[in-house]
Design an enzyme around this catalytic site. Structure first.
Site, mmCIF file in Angstrom:
data_model
loop_
_atom_site.group_PDB
_atom_site.id
_atom_site.type_symbol
_atom_site.label_atom_id
_atom_site.label_comp_id
_atom_site.label_asym_id
_atom_site.label_seq_id
_atom_site.Cartn_x
_atom_site.Cartn_y
_atom_site.Cartn_z
ATOM 1 N N ASN A 131 0.858 -1.185 0.000
ATOM 2 C CA ASN A 131 0.000 0.000 0.000
ATOM 3 C C ASN A 131 0.891 1.231 0.000
ATOM 4 O O ASN A 131 1.472 1.587 1.021
ATOM 5 C CB ASN A 131 -0.927 0.001 1.220
ATOM 6 N N ILE A 132 1.022 1.872 -1.158
ATOM 7 C CA ILE A 132 1.808 3.099 -1.263
ATOM 8 C C ILE A 132 0.866 4.273 -1.035
ATOM 9 O O ILE A 132 -0.031 4.533 -1.855
ATOM 10 C CB ILE A 132 2.464 3.228 -2.652
ATOM 11 N N CYS A 156 15.274 4.285 0.744
ATOM 12 C CA CYS A 156 14.462 3.418 1.593
ATOM 13 C C CYS A 156 15.402 2.335 2.100
ATOM 14 O O CYS A 156 16.578 2.633 2.351
ATOM 15 C CB CYS A 156 13.253 2.857 0.831
#
Length: 224
Positions: A131-132, A156
């Protein structure tokens, strides 16, 4: 056998003369001259200064490091082995897309080098639970588009999925075609490329960000 040709202009009609050449006489091996001595190359050990050996690791970039555009870089999570390399970039800010608390050693490095940290925590779930959050990516884009934050490093954990999605949205702002956006994403994600990430980049609406200045374009330079 040796064949000689004479020039027709000088001697009239062309003539071909055949001369038999006798082979050299065979001599017993004891009469042959000795072969030339072989060239010997000696290997001399050279002492290596410990400082020279350590210098090989002085400038080690983080995992998946690359330049995105003028003043914008991407990578995986940097550690202490990468600090000397990051210093050469003259960073003003770092965008971290991981939700975990930033390591203390990294925070000390940022403080000692006057680097500002922008942290936008996005969970690193695997498919099919990826889920971005669009709002988080949009806020991170505003930081990237502000040249006052340049040079900036986006990272990241591995520099593949979350970083790839943010960079993909930057490319949409730069009006890259989707196939080029996906190609770049797949170069870093490789076998772990996610359909959900590519769908997110495809559907991401950049219209609300088009009023942002695009002075970070490759055709222009930023000022330190």
């Amino acid at each position: 056998m040796k064949v000689e040709h004479q020039n027709e202009a000088a001697t009239g009609p062309q003539m071909c003369k055949t001369i038999e050449v006798a082979p050299p006489p065979a001599f017993p091996s004891r009469h042959l001259p000795p072969p030339p001595p072989e060239k010997v190359v000696a290997t001399v050990p050279v002492a290596v200064d410990d400082r020279d050996r350590e210098g090989d690791d002085l400038f080690t970039p983080p995992l998946n490091f690359a330049m995105v555009d003028n003043g914008i870089f991407r990578s995986g999570f940097p550690d202490s082995a990468n600090f000397s390399f990051l210093q050469t970039l003259g960073l003003r800010s770092i965008i971290c897309l991981c939700p975990e608390p930033y390591p203390e050693t990294n925070m000390e490095f940022l403080k000692s080098n006057g680097i500002r940290l922008f942290q936008f925590g996005i969970e690193g779930y695997k498919e099919p639970f990826v889920n971005i959050p669009e709002d988080t990516i949009r806020e991170a884009l505003k930081v990237v588009l502000d040249v006052r934050n340049h040079p900036v490093l986006i990272h990241c954990k591995r520099g593949k999925h979350r970083t790839g999605c943010l960079v993909g949205c930057i490319r949409k702002l730069q009006r890259w075609c989707l196939s080029s956006v996906f190609d770049e994403y797949q170069r870093f994600a490789a076998a772990k490329a996610r359909v959900s990430d590519q769908r997110f980049m495809e559907l991401f609406d950049v219209s609300s960000l088009k009023h942002q200045p695009m002075s970070f374009s490759c055709s222009k330079k930023y000022n330190n």
